[in-house]
Design a protein around this motif. Structure first.
Motif, PDB file in Angstrom:
ATOM      1  N   UNK A   1      56.373  27.038 -33.402  1.00 14.11           N
ATOM      2  CA  UNK A   1      56.437  28.482 -33.143  1.00 14.11           C
ATOM      3  C   UNK A   1      57.738  29.070 -33.683  1.00 14.11           C
ATOM      4  N   UNK A   2      58.833  28.424 -33.402  1.00 11.37           N
ATOM      5  CA  UNK A   2      60.133  28.939 -33.835  1.00 11.37           C
ATOM      6  C   UNK A   2      60.281  28.879 -35.354  1.00 11.37           C
ATOM      7  N   UNK A   3      59.771  27.832 -35.978  1.00  9.27           N
ATOM      8  CA  UNK A   3      59.843  27.724 -37.436  1.00  9.27           C
ATOM      9  C   UNK A   3      59.012  28.805 -38.118  1.00  9.27           C
ATOM     10  N   UNK A   4      57.840  29.109 -37.558  1.00 13.07           N
ATOM     11  CA  UNK A   4      57.017  30.186 -38.129  1.00 13.07           C
ATOM     12  C   UNK A   4      57.711  31.526 -37.941  1.00 13.07           C
ATOM     13  N   UNK A   5      58.336  31.726 -36.789  1.00 11.85           N
ATOM     14  CA  UNK A   5      59.100  32.955 -36.595  1.00 11.85           C
ATOM     15  C   UNK A   5      60.160  33.126 -37.681  1.00 11.85           C
ATOM     16  N   UNK A   6      60.853  32.035 -37.991  1.00  8.61           N
ATOM     17  CA  UNK A   6      61.903  32.084 -39.006  1.00  8.61           C
ATOM     18  C   UNK A   6      61.331  32.415 -40.383  1.00  8.61           C
TER      19      UNK A   6
ATOM     20  N   UNK B   1      51.682  41.517 -38.520  1.00 11.16           N
ATOM     21  CA  UNK B   1      51.064  41.571 -37.204  1.00 11.16           C
ATOM     22  C   UNK B   1      50.270  40.318 -36.902  1.00 11.16           C
ATOM     23  N   UNK B   2      49.580  39.773 -37.903  1.00 13.86           N
ATOM     24  CA  UNK B   2      48.842  38.532 -37.680  1.00 13.86           C
ATOM     25  C   UNK B   2      49.781  37.368 -37.422  1.00 13.86           C
ATOM     26  N   UNK B   3      50.933  37.340 -38.087  1.00 16.31           N
ATOM     27  CA  UNK B   3      51.899  36.278 -37.830  1.00 16.31           C
ATOM     28  C   UNK B   3      52.306  36.297 -36.354  1.00 16.31           C
ATOM     29  N   UNK B   4      52.606  37.485 -35.842  1.00 16.02           N
ATOM     30  CA  UNK B   4      52.993  37.610 -34.440  1.00 16.02           C
ATOM     31  C   UNK B   4      51.862  37.151 -33.521  1.00 16.02           C
ATOM     32  N   UNK B   5      50.654  37.642 -33.797  1.00 17.82           N
ATOM     33  CA  UNK B   5      49.486  37.295 -32.977  1.00 17.82           C
ATOM     34  C   UNK B   5      49.158  35.811 -33.091  1.00 17.82           C
ATOM     35  N   UNK B   6      49.054  35.315 -34.317  1.00 13.33           N
ATOM     36  CA  UNK B   6      48.665  33.924 -34.525  1.00 13.33           C
ATOM     37  C   UNK B   6      49.695  32.942 -34.003  1.00 13.33           C
TER      38      UNK B   6
ATOM     39  N   UNK C   1      45.989  32.863 -37.757  1.00 12.84           N
ATOM     40  CA  UNK C   1      45.568  32.934 -36.357  1.00 12.84           C
ATOM     41  C   UNK C   1      44.415  31.993 -36.044  1.00 12.84           C
ATOM     42  N   UNK C   2      43.478  31.849 -36.977  1.00 12.81           N
ATOM     43  CA  UNK C   2      42.347  30.963 -36.711  1.00 12.81           C
ATOM     44  C   UNK C   2      42.777  29.502 -36.707  1.00 12.81           C
TER      45      UNK C   2
ATOM     46  N   UNK D   1      44.198  38.467 -27.576  1.00 10.16           N
ATOM     47  CA  UNK D   1      45.505  38.057 -27.089  1.00 10.16           C
ATOM     48  C   UNK D   1      45.459  36.566 -26.784  1.00 10.16           C
ATOM     49  N   UNK D   2      46.527  35.852 -27.106  1.00 13.24           N
ATOM     50  CA  UNK D   2      46.551  34.406 -26.891  1.00 13.24           C
ATOM     51  C   UNK D   2      46.346  34.029 -25.428  1.00 13.24           C
ATOM     52  N   UNK D   3      46.714  34.914 -24.507  1.00 12.71           N
ATOM     53  CA  UNK D   3      46.601  34.618 -23.080  1.00 12.71           C
ATOM     54  C   UNK D   3      45.222  34.931 -22.516  1.00 12.71           C
ATOM     55  N   UNK D   4      44.322  35.456 -23.338  1.00 17.64           N
ATOM     56  CA  UNK D   4      42.993  35.860 -22.874  1.00 17.64           C
ATOM     57  C   UNK D   4      41.911  34.968 -23.482  1.00 17.64           C
ATOM     58  N   UNK D   5      40.830  34.714 -22.735  1.00 13.80           N
ATOM     59  CA  UNK D   5      39.730  33.896 -23.277  1.00 13.80           C
ATOM     60  C   UNK D   5      38.916  34.667 -24.313  1.00 13.80           C
TER      61      UNK D   5
END
Length: 495
Positions: free
Chosen positions: A86-91, A113-118, A167-168, A454-458
């Motif tokens: 996660x941190x490496x993708x953020x960078x 936006x997809x980077x943030x979501x995925x 994201x997928x 959202x990642x927290x939702x089914x």
């Protein structure tokens, strides 16, 4: 970010072009390759190794050999690896966004936006990895104990589509790693570069050899076929079309594989007369135009109460017609190209068929001439309820509008589909929302909201839209199996 040809070339050159098998990048077994194209220009972006059936089985060999040790790894170890990824993708967020813009076509800002979501799936499942609860209870008659634990289901085949390349992948790889499953990732041949870069990140994050293998190929069946026939595979997760999903379910039956199927959609966007129409138009823009409409959750049918249909349609058409089309690397681009010429032709055929059936083009309805596969954002009015465009997933920037008179009519029209993934309801009446949500046959409902993923939702649907859920607390369950241990009363000797 300034996107220059030099910046594009530098990024493309840095991405691995081989197959990731057992922790190493390698050529295909027969040396075959295939090209990846830019849908905005038609030009070749990169040439990748094309995995063969032999390579597919080599990836399964690696996953199978790594499974036992990975299943016994500490949950915190899996959690830490996902968090590092996660941190490496953020960078490298801009790198991921740019590569998606190049190979898929979406505007750069939308790709960010997809980077943030995925990427959020990696963070979410890094936290879920250490919260995979079981239970220990007394039997009802009080004589014994019940111990229930969840165990990784085993090697998993993960098949992703082209429309959300990051994201997928994270939505499937994240829970697999968290649960203790090894995996073979098969990205779509149209957009594999994001997965190649993702594989590089996973290695940097410390994923052990064989735990995640990536086999990009020009032949999807050449990969899935031999792997799914092998008894060592225990799970298949697929996102894509319903016809392909049906075939994979048939193939999975032979080895009784655990399956997750996220298939087609035909989302109704319901606007009641008491809705805030400006907010409804804003929601419609988000639900329709995210990813140029190339999303299974995209609003596909706009069902508007007849008393406000004219006003809604006018405002919606004005908003769509103001959008700027262009290559996603252009600063002012708001709508990128369709993924390829065949997909664009299919969209235009649905539009022309609807017009022939009596629909009216309010705006758009045309292909753009020149390089790339662009299609003008389109609104169709007076669409007959039996028109093909209301039954098929459009997968493009086309919004057919039809009307209804009563709440019961809206529910009937919404349910008049074999699909049941996403739906959207706009009303100020919360009681009405609850009544409608109770009666419409969809796995997800957006209430005055055009984007609900959202990642927290089914995430998932019903009917022909698939089986299982991705994301949320439910997401990791798809990669686990339940084991029950009956324990003799531990207090027997003490009594």
């Amino acid at each position: 970010m300034t996107i220059t040809p030099e910046r594009e070339a530098e990024l493309l050159a840095s991405i691995p072009k081989g197959l990731l098998i057992n922790g190493e990048w390698r050529d295909s077994s027969d040396g075959s390759t295939y090209d990846v194209h830019d849908p905005a220009t038609g030009k070749v972006l990169a040439t990748l190794a094309s995995a063969t059936s032999e390579d597919a089985l080599a990836a399964l060999d690696a996953a199978d050999k790594a499974q036992a040790a990975w299943a016994l790894s500490a949950p915190r170890e899996r959690s830490n690896i996902l968090r590092r990824a996660f941190e490496l993708i953020q960078e490298r967020a801009e790198d991921f966004a740019l590569i998606m813009t190049l190979e898929m076509g979406k505007p750069f800002n939308e790709a960010m936006g997809e980077v943030t979501y995925g990427n959020e799936f990696l963070r979410w499942f890094s936290e879920e990895a250490v919260r995979d609860y079981g239970r220990y209870v007394t039997t009802p008659e009080g004589k014994n104990k019940i111990l229930v634990q969840r165990k990784p289901v085993g090697p998993a085949l993960l098949i992703t589509p082209w429309n959300f390349p990051l994201a997928m992948a994270t939505r499937k790889v994240g829970p697999a790693i968290a649960a203790g499953c090894t995996a073979i990732l098969k990205p779509a041949k149209l957009t594999p570069l994001t997965s190649q870069l993702f594989g590089q990140i996973l290695l940097e994050a410390g994923v052990p050899a064989g735990v995640v293998n990536i086999v990009s190929s020009k032949s999807a069946s050449g990969i899935s076929g031999p792997i799914m026939k092998d008894h060592r595979l225990r799970k298949v997760s697929f996102t894509g079309s319903t016809p392909v999903g049906r075939q994979l379910l048939k193939d999975a039956a032979d080895n009784v594989l655990r399956t997750s199927m996220e298939l087609g959609g035909n989302a109704p966007f319901i606007v009641f007369e008491d809705a805030d129409l400006d907010k409804a138009v804003e929601g419609a823009m988000a639900a329709k135009m995210r990813n140029m409409g190339e999303a299974c959750t995209a609003a596909n049918r706009f069902l508007v109460q007849d008393t406000v249909a004219e006003e809604f349609t006018k405002k919606f058409a004005a908003a769509l017609s103001a959008l700027k089309l262009g290559r996603g690397t252009e600063d002012d681009s708001q709508v990128g190209p369709i993924i390829d010429s065949g997909a664009r032709d299919d969209i235009h055929e649905l539009v022309t068929s609807a017009v022939a059936a009596g629909a009216t083009v309010v705006t758009g309805g045309e292909k753009l001439e020149g390089d790339g596969y662009f299609y003008k954002p389109t609104v169709l009015n007076n669409v007959p309820n039996d028109a093909e465009i209301l039954r098929q997933e459009i997968f493009g920037p086309v919004a057919p509008v039809t009307t209804f008179a009563t709440e019961a009519d809206a529910i009937k029209l919404a349910n008049a589909s074999e699909y049941g993934l996403a739906s959207y309801v706009f009303t100020k009446d919360f009681s009405k929302l609850l009544r409608v949500a109770e009666q419409i046959e969809f796995g997800m409902v957006g209430f005055n909201a055009g984007v609900i993923s959202n990642a927290a939702a089914p995430f998932g649907g019903v009917k022909q839209s698939g089986l299982g859920r991705e994301g949320g607390a439910e997401g990791i369950d798809e990669y686990t199996t339940v084991q029950y241990i009956g324990i003799a009363d531990p207090f027997t000797d003490a009594k």
